[in-house]
Write a protein that holds these residues in place. Sequence first.
Motif, short mmCIF file in Angstrom:
data_model
loop_
_atom_site.label_atom_id
_atom_site.label_comp_id
_atom_site.label_asym_id
_atom_site.label_seq_id
_atom_site.Cartn_x
_atom_site.Cartn_y
_atom_site.Cartn_z
N SER A 137 -29.42 -47.86 10.72
CA SER A 137 -29.23 -48.04 9.25
C SER A 137 -30.31 -46.52 9.13
N GLY A 138 -30.01 -45.96 7.19
CA GLY A 138 -30.94 -45.05 6.97
C GLY A 138 -31.56 -45.74 6.65
N TRP A 139 -31.37 -46.42 5.67
CA TRP A 139 -32.48 -47.39 4.04
C TRP A 139 -32.53 -48.91 4.75
N VAL A 140 -33.38 -49.83 4.48
CA VAL A 140 -33.11 -51.29 5.07
C VAL A 140 -34.23 -52.16 3.87
N LYS A 141 -33.34 -53.05 3.55
CA LYS A 141 -34.39 -53.74 2.41
C LYS A 141 -34.75 -55.45 3.12
N GLY A 142 -36.00 -55.73 3.07
CA GLY A 142 -35.81 -57.52 3.29
C GLY A 142 -36.42 -58.28 2.52
N VAL A 143 -36.66 -59.31 2.59
CA VAL A 143 -37.25 -60.37 2.05
C VAL A 143 -37.46 -61.34 3.23
N SER A 144 -39.00 -61.75 3.62
CA SER A 144 -39.06 -62.60 4.34
C SER A 144 -40.16 -63.88 4.56
N SER A 145 -40.11 -65.16 4.38
CA SER A 145 -41.37 -65.93 4.17
C SER A 145 -41.44 -66.29 5.52
N VAL A 146 -40.63 -65.34 6.56
CA VAL A 146 -41.18 -66.01 7.83
C VAL A 146 -42.02 -64.77 8.57
N PHE A 203 -34.11 -62.10 4.23
CA PHE A 203 -32.80 -61.38 5.39
C PHE A 203 -33.55 -60.35 4.60
N ILE A 204 -32.22 -59.51 6.11
CA ILE A 204 -31.88 -58.09 5.80
C ILE A 204 -30.94 -57.69 4.77
N VAL A 205 -31.12 -56.54 4.11
CA VAL A 205 -29.88 -55.66 3.89
C VAL A 205 -30.52 -54.22 3.52
N ALA A 206 -29.66 -53.75 4.57
CA ALA A 206 -29.28 -52.64 5.41
C ALA A 206 -28.12 -51.60 4.84
N GLU A 207 -28.07 -50.70 5.52
CA GLU A 207 -27.09 -49.98 5.28
C GLU A 207 -25.46 -49.48 5.62
N LYS A 208 -26.34 -50.49 6.99
CA LYS A 208 -25.15 -50.85 8.02
C LYS A 208 -24.64 -52.52 8.13
N GLY A 209 -25.40 -53.43 7.23
CA GLY A 209 -24.91 -54.78 7.82
C GLY A 209 -26.20 -55.43 6.36
N PHE A 210 -25.93 -56.93 6.51
CA PHE A 210 -26.67 -57.86 6.27
C PHE A 210 -26.58 -58.75 6.56
N ALA A 211 -27.80 -59.53 6.49
CA ALA A 211 -28.12 -60.61 7.93
C ALA A 211 -29.23 -61.42 6.67
N ILE A 212 -28.82 -62.97 7.11
CA ILE A 212 -30.01 -64.33 6.22
C ILE A 212 -30.23 -65.20 6.81
N GLY A 213 -31.39 -65.84 6.72
CA GLY A 213 -31.26 -67.80 7.20
C GLY A 213 -31.79 -68.17 6.05
N LEU A 214 -32.09 -69.50 6.11
CA LEU A 214 -31.93 -70.52 5.16
C LEU A 214 -32.80 -71.37 5.88
N TYR A 215 -33.92 -72.15 4.55
CA TYR A 215 -34.52 -72.90 5.48
C TYR A 215 -33.80 -74.37 5.40
N SER A 216 -33.54 -75.47 6.26
CA SER A 216 -33.18 -76.47 6.32
C SER A 216 -34.11 -77.95 6.25
N GLU A 217 -34.45 -78.12 5.13
CA GLU A 217 -34.90 -79.20 4.38
C GLU A 217 -36.67 -78.20 4.36
N ASP A 218 -37.77 -79.10 4.97
CA ASP A 218 -39.05 -78.69 4.74
C ASP A 218 -39.68 -76.48 5.90
N SER A 219 -38.28 -77.05 6.53
CA SER A 219 -38.86 -75.55 7.63
C SER A 219 -37.41 -74.30 7.73
N TYR A 220 -37.89 -73.74 8.13
CA TYR A 220 -36.95 -72.43 8.59
C TYR A 220 -36.41 -72.51 9.99
N ASP A 221 -34.99 -72.73 9.22
CA ASP A 221 -33.95 -72.74 10.55
C ASP A 221 -34.24 -71.92 11.12
N ALA A 222 -34.76 -71.17 12.16
CA ALA A 222 -34.16 -70.25 13.46
C ALA A 222 -33.06 -70.16 13.88
#
Length: 267
Positions: A137-146, A203-222
């Motif tokens: 991707s030419g550009w990438v944006k991301g948010v992470s608590s992990v 998650f990341i959102v980018a020119e070529k795609g989007f991917a997201i992970g979520l929490y399950s109960e109190d922890s991140y589900d990797a």
Amino acid sequence: MERFEKVISLTTTSLKLRILEQLREERRISEIARALKVSRDTVKPHIRSFSQQGLVERCRDGYRLTTYGRAVLEKVWEVERLMLVDHSIREFFNTHDVSAIPHDLLRDIHMLCEGRILRRTNPFELVEEWVDIVLESGWVKGVSSVYHPEFPQLFTRASREKDITLILTRNVLEKSFSAHGDLATEFLRNSELRVVDDARVAFIVAEKGFAIGLYSEDSYDASRMYLSRDGDAIRWGLRLFHHFYEMSRSPQLTPMGDLESHKVDLK
């Protein structure tokens, strides 16, 4: 009025919706009949009914959808796409914490129908396709608590030639500077880094795609991740990113002795 009466009336046969689809562009009744392989007499009463409901209007060379008709057809298509969402995607969002996702985005979850859930046997190993999205991707944006020990190197390397903006929680930011101060410093020179108080999502959102992970109960589900290269999924991800960007702020980074050691001041 009985609930869903109008929806039921519009969707009693697939032919009605196929006629409306034809009328995205101006069409004569004969053209519609020929395209759908039905008689003119079959099409005529539906056109008459659509006109009475304000869905279709007469024009010089035939008929076409009104502004209202286009809106109705788009909503029907959204419902169709929502029903096309794969079972694994439904299960992913149903069984994980989605409190960090705004209601309007959950309402538009049909935009994620062209994607899939990746299951990982080794949750600490970076997913190859996820990495490919970043690198392609030419550009990438991301948010992470992990925090992941490979993130600083990956994103710093990518920042040398790509437009990258990352939003991290305070804990992830401090770990990144503590363990990879030199890389984090280089990243700051090339890209935008922001901090947010809370983000139960990664998650990341980018020119070529989007991917997201979520929490399950109190922890991140990797072990599971949603991933898509579809344009609608990317647009959905951009809306989610802008939601967090509005809540984020620039961190105040104070050098302590050298570039590899920083104090993060978020007051």
